[in-house]
Enzyme design. Structure first.
Site, PDB file in Angstrom:
ATOM      1  N   LYS A 157       5.175  22.013 -11.357  1.00  0.00           N
ATOM      2  CA  LYS A 157       6.556  21.782 -11.802  1.00  0.00           C
ATOM      3  C   LYS A 157       6.655  21.982 -13.308  1.00  0.00           C
ATOM      4  CE  LYS A 157       9.870  18.015 -12.347  1.00  0.00           C
ATOM      5  NZ  LYS A 157      10.162  16.581 -12.112  1.00  0.00           N
TER       6      LYS A 157
ATOM      7  N   GLY B 297       0.817  -1.216   0.000  1.00  0.00           N
ATOM      8  CA  GLY B 297       0.000   0.000   0.000  1.00  0.00           C
ATOM      9  C   GLY B 297       0.847   1.260   0.000  1.00  0.00           C
TER      10      GLY B 297
ATOM     11  N   LEU C 236       8.549  -0.286  -7.055  1.00  0.00           N
ATOM     12  CA  LEU C 236       9.945  -0.595  -6.735  1.00  0.00           C
ATOM     13  C   LEU C 236      10.253  -2.084  -6.844  1.00  0.00           C
ATOM     14  CD1 LEU C 236      10.261   1.800  -3.656  1.00  0.00           C
ATOM     15  CD2 LEU C 236      11.095   2.200  -5.974  1.00  0.00           C
TER      16      LEU C 236
ATOM     17  N   ALA D  23       2.770   2.729  -5.312  1.00  0.00           N
ATOM     18  CA  ALA D  23       2.463   1.779  -6.386  1.00  0.00           C
ATOM     19  C   ALA D  23       1.165   1.035  -6.103  1.00  0.00           C
ATOM     20  CB  ALA D  23       3.619   0.794  -6.551  1.00  0.00           C
TER      21      ALA D  23
HETATM   22  C1  LIG Z   1      15.583   8.185  -2.634  1.00  0.00           C
HETATM   23  C2  LIG Z   1      14.365   8.051  -3.479  1.00  0.00           C
HETATM   24  C3  LIG Z   1      13.767   9.177  -4.040  1.00  0.00           C
HETATM   25  C4  LIG Z   1      12.654   9.051  -4.888  1.00  0.00           C
HETATM   26  N1  LIG Z   1      12.122  10.152  -5.489  1.00  0.00           N
HETATM   27  C5  LIG Z   1      11.160   9.997  -6.436  1.00  0.00           C
HETATM   28  C6  LIG Z   1      10.649  11.094  -7.153  1.00  0.00           C
HETATM   29  O1  LIG Z   1      11.000  12.245  -6.929  1.00  0.00           O
HETATM   30  N2  LIG Z   1       9.722  10.861  -8.106  1.00  0.00           N
HETATM   31  C7  LIG Z   1       9.269   9.610  -8.389  1.00  0.00           C
HETATM   32  O2  LIG Z   1       8.459   9.445  -9.301  1.00  0.00           O
HETATM   33  N3  LIG Z   1       9.693   8.567  -7.672  1.00  0.00           N
HETATM   34  C8  LIG Z   1      10.629   8.717  -6.723  1.00  0.00           C
HETATM   35  N4  LIG Z   1      11.074   7.640  -6.017  1.00  0.00           N
HETATM   36  C9  LIG Z   1      10.434   6.354  -6.213  1.00  0.00           C
HETATM   37  C10 LIG Z   1       9.120   6.298  -5.431  1.00  0.00           C
HETATM   38  O3  LIG Z   1       9.362   6.578  -4.082  1.00  0.00           O
HETATM   39  C11 LIG Z   1       8.506   4.915  -5.559  1.00  0.00           C
HETATM   40  O4  LIG Z   1       8.399   4.576  -6.911  1.00  0.00           O
HETATM   41  C12 LIG Z   1       7.137   4.888  -4.976  1.00  0.00           C
HETATM   42  O5  LIG Z   1       7.121   5.353  -3.679  1.00  0.00           O
HETATM   43  C13 LIG Z   1       6.577   3.488  -5.018  1.00  0.00           C
HETATM   44  O6  LIG Z   1       7.017   2.677  -3.975  1.00  0.00           O
HETATM   45  P1  LIG Z   1       6.293   1.286  -3.801  1.00  0.00           P
HETATM   46  O7  LIG Z   1       4.855   1.520  -3.564  1.00  0.00           O
HETATM   47  O8  LIG Z   1       6.684   0.408  -4.930  1.00  0.00           O
HETATM   48  O9  LIG Z   1       6.979   0.658  -2.498  1.00  0.00           O
HETATM   49  P2  LIG Z   1       6.852   1.038  -0.945  1.00  0.00           P
HETATM   50  O10 LIG Z   1       6.565   2.460  -0.728  1.00  0.00           O
HETATM   51  O11 LIG Z   1       8.090   0.470  -0.319  1.00  0.00           O
HETATM   52  O12 LIG Z   1       5.599   0.219  -0.431  1.00  0.00           O
HETATM   53  C14 LIG Z   1       5.677  -1.160  -0.130  1.00  0.00           C
HETATM   54  C15 LIG Z   1       4.385  -1.610   0.514  1.00  0.00           C
HETATM   55  O13 LIG Z   1       4.420  -3.027   0.641  1.00  0.00           O
HETATM   56  C16 LIG Z   1       3.966  -3.397   1.921  1.00  0.00           C
HETATM   57  N5  LIG Z   1       4.602  -4.663   2.298  1.00  0.00           N
HETATM   58  C17 LIG Z   1       5.881  -5.033   2.108  1.00  0.00           C
HETATM   59  N6  LIG Z   1       6.091  -6.266   2.628  1.00  0.00           N
HETATM   60  C18 LIG Z   1       4.906  -6.664   3.146  1.00  0.00           C
HETATM   61  C19 LIG Z   1       4.476  -7.825   3.843  1.00  0.00           C
HETATM   62  N7  LIG Z   1       5.298  -8.828   4.136  1.00  0.00           N
HETATM   63  N8  LIG Z   1       3.186  -7.895   4.235  1.00  0.00           N
HETATM   64  C20 LIG Z   1       2.302  -6.895   3.958  1.00  0.00           C
HETATM   65  N9  LIG Z   1       2.665  -5.758   3.318  1.00  0.00           N
HETATM   66  C21 LIG Z   1       3.951  -5.651   2.930  1.00  0.00           C
HETATM   67  C22 LIG Z   1       4.380  -2.245   2.828  1.00  0.00           C
HETATM   68  O14 LIG Z   1       3.578  -2.213   4.011  1.00  0.00           O
HETATM   69  C23 LIG Z   1       4.121  -1.061   1.902  1.00  0.00           C
HETATM   70  O15 LIG Z   1       2.766  -0.691   2.023  1.00  0.00           O
HETATM   71  C24 LIG Z   1      12.132   7.765  -5.129  1.00  0.00           C
HETATM   72  C25 LIG Z   1      12.694   6.651  -4.510  1.00  0.00           C
HETATM   73  C26 LIG Z   1      13.803   6.772  -3.703  1.00  0.00           C
HETATM   74  C27 LIG Z   1      14.407   5.558  -3.077  1.00  0.00           C
END
Ligand SMILES: Cc1cc2nc3c(=O)[nH]c(=O)nc-3n(C[C@H](O)[C@H](O)[C@H](O)COP(=O)(O)OP(=O)(O)OC[C@H]3O[C@@H](n4cnc5c(N)ncnc54)[C@H](O)[C@@H]3O)c2cc1C
Length: 502
Positions: free
Chosen positions: A79, A14, A335, A17
């Protein structure tokens, strides 16, 4: 032949993504599928990701989101581009502005006419012909308007800076209102089907099993299903993109609200600054092979524009992509599918594009290999071209002041990028293949900003004689300048949007 539709879609995670996927599927699948999202309060989201590119407006449009409401709820600002400081040489800066440059004039693009005059020393910086870049410099903003025919004011192209936590919350509200069922709980086990190894269910700490036909892995870097369960493998690009860590910290807002992201090169990486309505987001991305965590944190903390609002957080990552973003009945989005540092703010866009591809290649219960292969092929092409664009910022530099810059300046680069640089060096041309994300003028701005110089202008830019060329460029520059004069300040514009909701 019968077709079996799948019924149950389970989104794991959550973060940005997970909730973007949930919101989009809840809208586009029209309640014909059961959509569940599982997330754990114990495992925090990455919590950064604040700078976007203009495609996010299309995402909002598809969801039927009211833009003013979105700006208010996510504390967003507007932006117009990204400013790169100290990338080619210390003391130099340039901007990658979105949108169009100059005016159309038939045979070749505006850039080539400008280049011809510029190479002859008869045209100022490219910036003077871009409404986005000039407005950004003047801290001005307005949405495009067609009120005056053929005016550069209709060419303004924008994205947002937003608060990642508020964005996920906003999308959650949207998705739940459209029928997505959220389950809080930590997944401790994943069951696979005998025979084909498809994921059958995820098991929570309390013993509940959540079964599904299609699983979307939005679990972040850990790749709970795509990697930990299916062991899909990862292609590591850190030999081209050695930055592998970032410190992130919010600070109090500086007095001016800039309508662009600032990316300042540092001795072993770079620093971002992103102004939101309520704070500035900051981060220092660096290579841990070239700089210690302590030094990186110190550089970030001493260059903040205001008082820090939290302790800095360390984030670790590796540039690269999953061997297959779609494997069996698991599609990795976010990610979990791969990572490129946020230099051109592309991760949120890649989430959007993964969702778009999933919709266009949506499977039935048979999970045809041809659809899966096509999904992966398109995704690989897209992320590889973005990777090349990011490598360009590091590689095309004159900096030789630190081991990091020496490494990136002299390293081998992908053949696809080498060809782009060679083409530009020849006559300033960029060939955009298969709708790759960044436009010709996007590449041209960065190539020029990073000091790459064409040997000559496009031969057909010579179809205009010198007087015609001077007249054309002069008029364009004056018109763009006049348009920027009438624009309101970015700060005023954001305040008006924020106030309208009260
Ligand atoms: C340093 C940095 C800067 C960034 N800046 C930008 C930017 O300026 N612009 C941009 O477009 N993108 C940026 N990004 C990328 C952006 O942050 C991510 O693409 C975005 O937040 C998506 O993350 P996610 O949802 O894939 O993962 P996460 O935010 O890590 O979410 C993972 C989810 O999975 C759940 N989960 C994991 N394991 C379990 C489990 N075992 N059981 C239940 N739930 C679980 C967690 O609870 C969480 O809800 C940046 C990334 C980084 C590292």
């Amino acid at each position: 032949m019968t077709q079996t539709t799948l019924q149950d879609i389970v989104i794991v995670g959550g973060g940005t993504a997970g909730w973007m996927t949930a919101a989009a599927l809840s809208r586009l699948l029209q309640n014909k599928y059961r959509i569940r999202l599982v997330e754990s309060d114990e495992i925090s989201t990455i919590g950064v990701g604040e700078s976007t590119i203009p495609m996010i407006r299309l995402f909002n449009h598809v969801l039927g989101i009211n833009e003013d409401e979105f700006v208010r709820e996510t504390k967003a600002t507007f932006k117009l581009g990204i400013e790169f400081e100290d990338w080619n040489r210390v003391g130099e800066r340039y901007m990658h502005g979105f949108g169009k440059f100059g005016r159309d004039l038939g045979t070749v693009e505006f850039f080539h006419y400008w280049l011809r005059a510029h190479l002859a020393g008869r045209a100022p910086d490219l910036e003077r012909y871009s409404i986005n870049r000039l407005a950004a410099r003047a801290s001005k903003f307005m949405r495009p308007t067609d009120e005056v025919k053929d005016s550069p004011l209709s060419d303004i192209v924008y994205a947002f800076h937003l608060d990642a936590g508020l964005y996920a919350r906003y999308l959650r509200k949207y998705a739940e209102a459209h029928g997505v069922v959220r389950t809080e709980g930590k997944i401790v086990d994943v069951r696979q089907r005998a025979g084909d190894g498809h994921v059958a269910s995820v098991v929570l700490e309390n013993g509940d099993a959540i079964a599904g036909d299609l699983f979307i892995d939005c679990s972040g870097f850990r790749g709970l299903l795509i990697e930990q369960t299916l062991q899909t493998g990862f292609e590591d690009w850190s030999h081209w993109l050695p930055c592998d860590r970032a410190w992130a910290v919010p600070c109090e807002l500086a007095s001016d609200l800039l309508p662009y992201t600032r990316a300042t090169a540092r001795p072993a990486g770079w620093q971002w600054r992103i102004g939101l309505q309520h704070r500035t987001g900051n981060g220092h991305v660096y290579s841990s092979r070239h700089m210690s965590d302590d030094e990186a944190a110190a550089i970030l903390m001493r260059s903040l524009d205001g008082k820090p609002l939290a302790e800095p957080r360390l984030l670790r990552f590796t540039a690269g992509r999953r061997n297959k973003a779609w494997n069996k009945n698991v599609v990795a989005i976010g990610l979990s599918s791969g990572f490129l540092e946020p230099l051109e703010s592309t991760s949120i866009y890649l989430i959007q594009s993964g969702i778009q591809r999933l919709i266009s290649l949506f499977p039935d219960a048979g999970f045809d290999a041809a659809d899966i292969d096509e999904y992966n092929r398109q995704g690989d092409f897209e992320i590889e071209r973005i990777r090349d664009f990011i490598i360009l910022h590091y590689h095309a530099t004159e900096r030789a002041d630190t081991p990091f810059w020496n490494h990136v300046r002299t390293m081998e680069i992908p053949e696809t990028l080498r060809r782009k640089i060679d083409m530009f060096r020849s006559h300033g041309r960029v060939v955009r293949e298969n709708n790759e994300l960044f436009t010709e003028i996007g590449w041209q701005q960065v190539l020029h900003g990073q000091g790459v110089r064409p040997r000559a202008a496009h031969p057909l830019a010579g179809l205009l004689d010198d007087a015609q060329l001077a007249d054309f460029l002069g008029t364009t520059e004056r018109v763009v300048g006049k348009c920027v004069e009438v624009m309101p300040s970015h700060k005023e514009f954001v305040a008006a949007v924020a106030k309208a909701g009260r």
